[in-house]
Design a protein around this motif. Sequence first.
Motif, mmCIF file in Angstrom:
data_model
loop_
_atom_site.group_PDB
_atom_site.id
_atom_site.type_symbol
_atom_site.label_atom_id
_atom_site.label_comp_id
_atom_site.label_asym_id
_atom_site.label_seq_id
_atom_site.Cartn_x
_atom_site.Cartn_y
_atom_site.Cartn_z
ATOM 1 N N LEU A 1 8.891 7.824 1.508
ATOM 2 C CA LEU A 1 9.750 7.658 0.329
ATOM 3 C C LEU A 1 9.978 9.040 -0.290
ATOM 4 O O LEU A 1 9.027 9.705 -0.704
ATOM 5 N N PRO A 2 11.252 9.469 -0.363
ATOM 6 C CA PRO A 2 11.544 10.789 -0.943
ATOM 7 C C PRO A 2 11.067 10.859 -2.393
ATOM 8 O O PRO A 2 10.963 9.833 -3.074
ATOM 9 N N LYS B 1 3.977 16.020 11.147
ATOM 10 C CA LYS B 1 3.648 15.528 9.806
ATOM 11 C C LYS B 1 4.440 14.245 9.600
ATOM 12 O O LYS B 1 5.626 14.181 9.926
ATOM 13 N N VAL C 1 6.666 13.904 -6.353
ATOM 14 C CA VAL C 1 5.663 13.607 -5.323
ATOM 15 C C VAL C 1 6.292 12.732 -4.232
ATOM 16 O O VAL C 1 6.600 11.559 -4.459
ATOM 17 N N ARG C 2 6.482 13.308 -3.064
ATOM 18 C CA ARG C 2 6.947 12.537 -1.918
ATOM 19 C C ARG C 2 5.816 11.620 -1.455
ATOM 20 O O ARG C 2 4.648 12.023 -1.470
ATOM 21 N N ILE C 3 6.135 10.405 -1.043
ATOM 22 C CA ILE C 3 5.097 9.486 -0.571
ATOM 23 C C ILE C 3 5.137 9.431 0.953
ATOM 24 O O ILE C 3 6.181 9.198 1.561
ATOM 25 N N ASP C 4 3.971 9.688 1.567
ATOM 26 C CA ASP C 4 3.906 9.768 3.030
ATOM 27 C C ASP C 4 4.129 8.419 3.690
ATOM 28 O O ASP C 4 4.795 8.320 4.717
ATOM 29 N N ARG C 5 3.502 7.394 3.120
ATOM 30 C CA ARG C 5 3.649 6.048 3.666
ATOM 31 C C ARG C 5 3.600 5.054 2.534
ATOM 32 O O ARG C 5 2.691 5.093 1.710
ATOM 33 N N VAL C 6 4.551 4.111 2.547
ATOM 34 C CA VAL C 6 4.483 3.013 1.598
ATOM 35 C C VAL C 6 4.971 1.760 2.326
ATOM 36 O O VAL C 6 5.936 1.813 3.080
ATOM 37 N N ALA D 1 5.331 0.437 7.358
ATOM 38 C CA ALA D 1 5.486 1.414 6.278
ATOM 39 C C ALA D 1 6.617 2.380 6.590
ATOM 40 O O ALA D 1 7.006 2.566 7.748
ATOM 41 N N PHE E 1 0.822 -1.206 0.000
ATOM 42 C CA PHE E 1 0.000 0.000 0.000
ATOM 43 C C PHE E 1 0.857 1.258 0.000
ATOM 44 O O PHE E 1 2.033 1.219 0.361
ATOM 45 N N ALA E 2 0.265 2.378 -0.436
ATOM 46 C CA ALA E 2 0.961 3.665 -0.425
ATOM 47 C C ALA E 2 -0.056 4.780 -0.224
ATOM 48 O O ALA E 2 -1.209 4.657 -0.650
ATOM 49 N N ILE E 3 0.388 5.844 0.437
ATOM 50 C CA ILE E 3 -0.479 6.988 0.760
ATOM 51 C C ILE E 3 0.227 8.292 0.415
ATOM 52 O O ILE E 3 1.389 8.479 0.781
ATOM 53 N N VAL E 4 -0.479 9.189 -0.277
ATOM 54 C CA VAL E 4 0.011 10.553 -0.489
ATOM 55 C C VAL E 4 -1.088 11.519 -0.073
ATOM 56 O O VAL E 4 -2.240 11.360 -0.485
#
Lengths: 264, 264, 264, 264
Positions: free
Chosen positions: C49-50, C262, C13-18, C46, B250-253
């Motif tokens: 991810l930069p 954040k 687009v930086r990904i907050d959680r993966v 998770a 899974f991934a969240i933005v």
Amino acid sequence: MQDKQSEKDIRGVRIDRVGVKGLRHPIIVRDLAHKKQNTVATIAMAVDLPHHFKGTHMSRFIEVLNRHGRIVHVENIPDILLEMRKRLEAEYAHIHIEFPYFIEKKAPVTKSKGVLDYSASFTAHAYDSKNIDFVLGVTSSVTTLCPCSKAISMRGAHNQRGSVNIQTRSSKTIWIEEIIKVAEASASCELYSLLKRGDEKFVTEHAYDNPVFVEDLVRNVAVRLRKDKRMKWYRVEAENFESIHNHNAFAIVESAPWPARKSR
Amino acid sequence: MQDKQSEKDIRGVRIDRVGVKGLRHPIIVRDLAHKKQNTVATIAMAVDLPHHFKGTHMSRFIEVLNRHGRIVHVENIPDILLEMRKRLEAEYAHIHIEFPYFIEKKAPVTKSKGVLDYSASFTAHAYDSKNIDFVLGVTSSVTTLCPCSKAISMRGAHNQRGSVNIQTRSSKTIWIEEIIKVAEASASCELYSLLKRGDEKFVTEHAYDNPVFVEDLVRNVAVRLRKDKRMKWYRVEAENFESIHNHNAFAIVESAPWPARKSR
Amino acid sequence: MQDKQSEKDIRGVRIDRVGVKGLRHPIIVRDLAHKKQNTVATIAMAVDLPHHFKGTHMSRFIEVLNRHGRIVHVENIPDILLEMRKRLEAEYAHIHIEFPYFIEKKAPVTKSKGVLDYSASFTAHAYDSKNIDFVLGVTSSVTTLCPCSKAISMRGAHNQRGSVNIQTRSSKTIWIEEIIKVAEASASCELYSLLKRGDEKFVTEHAYDNPVFVEDLVRNVAVRLRKDKRMKWYRVEAENFESIHNHNAFAIVESAPWPARKSR
Amino acid sequence: MQDKQSEKDIRGVRIDRVGVKGLRHPIIVRDLAHKKQNTVATIAMAVDLPHHFKGTHMSRFIEVLNRHGRIVHVENIPDILLEMRKRLEAEYAHIHIEFPYFIEKKAPVTKSKGVLDYSASFTAHAYDSKNIDFVLGVTSSVTTLCPCSKAISMRGAHNQRGSVNIQTRSSKTIWIEEIIKVAEASASCELYSLLKRGDEKFVTEHAYDNPVFVEDLVRNVAVRLRKDKRMKWYRVEAENFESIHNHNAFAIVESAPWPARKSR
């Protein structure tokens, strides 16, 4: 104190099954690799109730379950059923135990170790003090790759996670691990929790080289099971979580209808 | 008759949200193709409760919901919130409505028609009589094909059903259909309920030619959404039901944390 | 072999959680009565991810989880998070572990023993190599009896099973058993798996003598938690599976919004 | 283009059922009060497959379903089954349709109107071109109050939400509304979405005056159904979400085993 349950009932309706369900409980299961495995079960227990009694005594199901200590050992299932018949003054007793089951696997190329989860169940019925009907159920997740998609496409083939539920009655004990092997060998590829790049290449190509419809999956399982002399009955259901649809494809094969006694 | 709810409370604990949930109700939603669509919702409604009141009056939520007839029209959400504030003497009012949503689609080659299901939600908060915070949520199922598996394998590539949940706040109305298009264009391929052989060849090859990681999927959605001038905030979550594992990726933005007022 | 994940990404687009979710795994948890308890968890892991990397390396989550053997010991959570940051070259690491938890209880009058199930969770975030944010969550089922129904009715009062979820951040370790006691003391009555007739009389009358609205339930919990000096933050959500409706009543109290960084 | 499905199969395994499931679709159902009701179904469709064919043509299920327009009218079920037999060249055809169903009710004292939800299902089998076996299923939620708890306690009695599933085969059409009435009349009290204080007093006292065990509930239903001359077969299952336990009590009564033809 009044015993409402033991009062007479005059409606003339025998109850086929009455009991408890949705009971979560720690259990210990026999495990081929580590002798025993701790896991957590969801349990249903029931008996029949003659037409002339108002109610059953629900607390006795829990007492029977707890008799052997804080953790239920599944070897005790026949004893549990016979105690249920006795304590609840019933002819018929039934127990259903479902639980996650774990196996350590090595990845196909790098041999990296990982733990994979399955779901297993024991469903048992006692019709009298001697005859216990025992059904082992195992659900395994697998990869399925579509033979039609492969045959008609210039490149690629749609594939997806599928699920195979196998229910068996046998003349001798069968290990959960044996049923899992049958399911995994019948699919396009088995699953792993840990795959490094070399492993991912292997499982991708292996699935591509072994396409199966959901129909092939249940047939491959059936062919393997009917060769096993211990097998008295089986029912196989497979379901594909289609990657090109938002609905699933499924197929069912049963060896032959089981001559079940009416649960009284 | 005694009004327990209106009694004084001395514990000094303000309640952030109190209300009803799990309420199933028929609703009518605006639909781009057919003007309106009948569907079935699961609804939650809540208000805040000052520290000095013992309880809220739960039946009033249902009265407000029923005020406009047997079927809830979603255009009435702002009215519903304002009535909740008034009838329940609250400062803050909240409603959450989730429902399946259907779109008729044509298969990519044969143009055969089929109906595909999505899940949508309206989440709205009223903080006072003027300011309503409205969030549209849409979950679409899609195909994802793994770029790594394709790059390292001699043939094939693992793919699977994935799910994309997009939540948005916007300055102007956005159609559910618009959000679905964003989700589907960001995946390896969109899903259909009806695919004939020619269509299946197309979707297989199209997915193979457009591999996306779960990371690519959320980024592709984010890139599309940030170009849309109406968009004030978004959060995208994608989940792949991996065909080679028994767990999901899974991934969240999120566009930026929303400066939410404390729900009092 | 090609490393797609390490390729450059130019979408900005930086990904907050993966990461991974829905992973079932055997775990061992610390238990006040028996020192340790075997159970089965569902796990999510998770990282962030930069914007300049195409993908994360999903297999490394499983490697980190497996590093300490076939069964995860929850004392290792801080180590697991720090290893995730290192192995996945991330700033932020997150783990969520949910599992059933069992306690042996004595019935209130006959002192018959039975095992009762709860659900617990550990949610942890590492923002850098030193600061780990840890949230303990416990869901307990209880009885709630309606004060309004009791006050207005000549006889009886509707009651039902309810559920209380308590999330806490604390300065010192809190046992799951302590949180369960808070939840159970705040309801009309606690639940048991085994109740004989004398016990059933007790719990019926005890619940009737201690009516609570869903609002009372969350407030009773809040009052107890704010007296506990170890407590830094809490969020309490209660839900009643109303016996007179087909929907549920719910209430939420949060101590104060947590100043969450954040998730970078 | 290759037709993999039509290839010969030599494994000698006939497939009992193969088809699609988990398909969400808008439907229209006949409704006693409003003539028709829009709702949303989850559908499974299947046929048998002779041992000599490799696969069935899954897309044809969807084509048959869509033949009559974007919304499925349940009156078309016999036609749908016969078309499935024809289009899929099968002897046996099966469809299962589940959906939420809504009824407007008046509260018992104040007569306030509210909408209550039920779950219904149609399960149909065609064994040849003439004989269609049709089963109507309805699940109703109700209140159950424990006769034992009432009898032994000085005050109060534990009660809870329960669920009654009734499956019937009948010689003439039976309305969903008729089955709901049977279920509700057999419980301690029926449920409502909207109850004002006067109504809550009524339902509390009515339930207290009509205690039923889960055994009584299924027997009360059975007694009512066997008086109905249209009834050819029934199966009743009730489940109580016990307010004093974290597990459920259940009971099952079947009129007599149905002489089902083996699904070929």
